[in-house]
Design an enzyme around this catalytic site. Sequence first.
Site, mmCIF file in Angstrom:
data_model
loop_
_atom_site.group_PDB
_atom_site.id
_atom_site.type_symbol
_atom_site.label_atom_id
_atom_site.label_comp_id
_atom_site.label_asym_id
_atom_site.label_seq_id
_atom_site.Cartn_x
_atom_site.Cartn_y
_atom_site.Cartn_z
ATOM 1 N N ARG A 160 -9.721 0.467 8.426
ATOM 2 C CA ARG A 160 -9.287 -0.886 8.775
ATOM 3 C C ARG A 160 -10.379 -1.676 9.475
ATOM 4 N NH1 ARG A 160 -3.403 0.340 8.756
ATOM 5 N NH2 ARG A 160 -2.261 -1.592 8.969
ATOM 6 N N ARG B 176 11.515 -5.300 5.329
ATOM 7 C CA ARG B 176 11.179 -3.890 5.071
ATOM 8 C C ARG B 176 12.114 -2.960 5.841
ATOM 9 N NH1 ARG B 176 5.132 -1.657 5.616
ATOM 10 N NH2 ARG B 176 5.212 -2.514 7.724
ATOM 11 N N ARG C 115 11.104 -1.030 11.428
ATOM 12 C CA ARG C 115 10.034 -0.660 12.361
ATOM 13 C C ARG C 115 9.966 -1.648 13.526
ATOM 14 N NH1 ARG C 115 4.789 0.440 8.729
ATOM 15 N NH2 ARG C 115 3.891 -0.778 10.431
ATOM 16 N N LYS D 57 0.837 -1.214 0.000
ATOM 17 C CA LYS D 57 0.000 0.000 0.000
ATOM 18 C C LYS D 57 0.869 1.261 0.000
ATOM 19 C CE LYS D 57 -2.037 -1.067 3.920
ATOM 20 N NZ LYS D 57 -1.312 -2.318 4.226
ATOM 21 N N ARG E 267 -0.517 -9.112 13.596
ATOM 22 C CA ARG E 267 -1.136 -8.124 12.705
ATOM 23 C C ARG E 267 -1.883 -8.799 11.560
ATOM 24 N NH1 ARG E 267 4.117 -5.346 11.422
ATOM 25 N NH2 ARG E 267 3.017 -4.092 9.881
HETATM 26 P P1 ADP Z 1 1.272 -1.567 7.607
HETATM 27 O O1 ADP Z 1 1.855 -0.654 6.567
HETATM 28 O O2 ADP Z 1 2.231 -2.606 8.021
HETATM 29 O O3 ADP Z 1 -0.068 -2.067 7.207
HETATM 30 P P2 ADP Z 1 0.600 0.795 9.132
HETATM 31 O O4 ADP Z 1 1.806 1.654 9.071
HETATM 32 O O5 ADP Z 1 -0.527 1.134 8.231
HETATM 33 O O6 ADP Z 1 1.058 -0.713 8.926
HETATM 34 O O7 ADP Z 1 0.049 0.735 10.615
HETATM 35 C C1 ADP Z 1 0.869 0.428 11.702
HETATM 36 C C2 ADP Z 1 0.033 0.276 12.956
HETATM 37 O O8 ADP Z 1 -0.661 1.512 13.222
HETATM 38 C C3 ADP Z 1 -1.080 -0.763 12.867
HETATM 39 O O9 ADP Z 1 -0.615 -2.065 13.178
HETATM 40 C C4 ADP Z 1 -2.082 -0.237 13.898
HETATM 41 O O10 ADP Z 1 -1.657 -0.509 15.224
HETATM 42 C C5 ADP Z 1 -1.977 1.272 13.700
HETATM 43 N N1 ADP Z 1 -2.947 1.752 12.696
HETATM 44 C C6 ADP Z 1 -2.665 2.294 11.481
HETATM 45 N N2 ADP Z 1 -3.791 2.605 10.828
HETATM 46 C C7 ADP Z 1 -4.826 2.237 11.641
HETATM 47 C C8 ADP Z 1 -6.239 2.270 11.517
HETATM 48 N N3 ADP Z 1 -6.845 2.747 10.415
HETATM 49 N N4 ADP Z 1 -6.975 1.804 12.557
HETATM 50 C C9 ADP Z 1 -6.390 1.335 13.665
HETATM 51 N N5 ADP Z 1 -5.079 1.251 13.843
HETATM 52 C C10 ADP Z 1 -4.282 1.702 12.838
HETATM 53 P P1 ADP Z 2 2.160 -1.823 3.281
HETATM 54 O O1 ADP Z 2 2.155 -0.324 3.248
HETATM 55 O O2 ADP Z 2 0.968 -2.401 2.583
HETATM 56 O O3 ADP Z 2 2.344 -2.387 4.655
HETATM 57 P P2 ADP Z 2 4.754 -1.593 1.939
HETATM 58 O O4 ADP Z 2 4.466 -0.768 0.725
HETATM 59 O O5 ADP Z 2 5.435 -0.937 3.073
HETATM 60 O O6 ADP Z 2 3.401 -2.327 2.418
HETATM 61 O O7 ADP Z 2 5.583 -2.863 1.451
HETATM 62 C C1 ADP Z 2 6.061 -3.822 2.400
HETATM 63 C C2 ADP Z 2 7.459 -4.288 2.001
HETATM 64 O O8 ADP Z 2 7.379 -5.065 0.808
HETATM 65 C C3 ADP Z 2 8.426 -3.155 1.682
HETATM 66 O O9 ADP Z 2 9.694 -3.551 2.108
HETATM 67 C C4 ADP Z 2 8.346 -3.012 0.160
HETATM 68 O O10 ADP Z 2 9.587 -2.569 -0.383
HETATM 69 C C5 ADP Z 2 8.067 -4.451 -0.271
HETATM 70 N N1 ADP Z 2 7.150 -4.540 -1.430
HETATM 71 C C6 ADP Z 2 6.099 -3.745 -1.738
HETATM 72 N N2 ADP Z 2 5.481 -4.172 -2.865
HETATM 73 C C7 ADP Z 2 6.159 -5.282 -3.267
HETATM 74 C C8 ADP Z 2 6.001 -6.198 -4.373
HETATM 75 N N3 ADP Z 2 5.031 -6.035 -5.281
HETATM 76 N N4 ADP Z 2 6.877 -7.223 -4.470
HETATM 77 C C9 ADP Z 2 7.870 -7.379 -3.544
HETATM 78 N N5 ADP Z 2 8.061 -6.559 -2.482
HETATM 79 C C10 ADP Z 2 7.219 -5.534 -2.343
#
Ligand code: ADP
Ligand code: ADP
Length: 215
Positions: free
Chosen positions: A88, A127, A160, A13, A171
């Site tokens: 979410r 990541r 992170r 994302k 998660r």
């Molecule tokens: P990821 O990219 O791995 O999906 P995020 O950076 O979006 O993780 O979120 C990290 C953490 O922040 C989540 O595990 C949750 O604890 C909190 N968080 C983020 N967005 C939301 C949301 N929309 N509702 C509730 N908690 C959230």
């Molecule tokens: P999210 O925001 O959904 O948690 P991220 O964009 O942070 O996901 O991506 C999670 C990890 O996977 C990062 O280290 C990113 O560089 C890698 N990544 C993202 N998209 C791809 C893909 N299509 N194939 C392989 N690795 C990916």
Amino acid sequence: MKLILLGPPGAGKGTQAKMLTEKFSIPQISTGDILRAAVKAGTTMGLKAKEFMDAGGLVPDEVVVGIVRDRLQEVDCENGFILDGFPRTVAQADALQVSLQKMDKELDHVISLDVDAEALVERLTGRRTCKDCGRGYHISFDPSKVEGVCDVCSSELIQRDDDREDTIRKRLQVYASQTEPLINYYRETGVLIELDGMQQIKLVQEQILARLQAS
Ligand code: ADP
Ligand code: ADP
Ligand code: ZN
């Protein structure tokens, strides 16, 4: 263009949101980034949110709904926005509809990225994120030019706290129970674009753009 990027942790994302932000000159609104900034700043909200984040759970709906409601009022959202990591829960999605209606706005698309659980664990454990500009990398799939250093701003890349295998598994469970139902929720409203997020970053990017241009 008013978009949501939907998908499990590690689906890509943030990676795709960064591309869309540049392409369409609309802001990326990542609730995760906003919450991490609040944790770093040591605000009351940040301190409270940190407990939920470290445990791999969700921050309470009323907190994130308030954050997004305020953020959407800012002038840079006038021409659109990309919501990354929000909503979410079904309650958050309902609250978003209410906020948008009040502003006389409607979602254009919800882009759902589908990725296998094992691939997600591999992506999240590898990541790395720039501590200053927030650009994301992956040690194998999207490495920086110089190890540990951001290509964009030369700051340090960090891992992170919640990208540890035990927290990742938690998660993913939370995603399956709380967030996955949103796929059906948006399918029913006819705005859902479903893509195979297992493909390479560039391919996913091309398919998103093709689908947005086709509709
Ligand atoms: P990821 O990219 O791995 O999906 P995020 O950076 O979006 O993780 O979120 C990290 C953490 O922040 C989540 O595990 C949750 O604890 C909190 N968080 C983020 N967005 C939301 C949301 N929309 N509702 C509730 N908690 C959230
Ligand atoms: P999210 O925001 O959904 O948690 P991220 O964009 O942070 O996901 O991506 C999670 C990890 O996977 C990062 O280290 C990113 O560089 C890698 N990544 C993202 N998209 C791809 C893909 N299509 N194939 C392989 N690795 C990916
Ligand atoms: Zn950087």
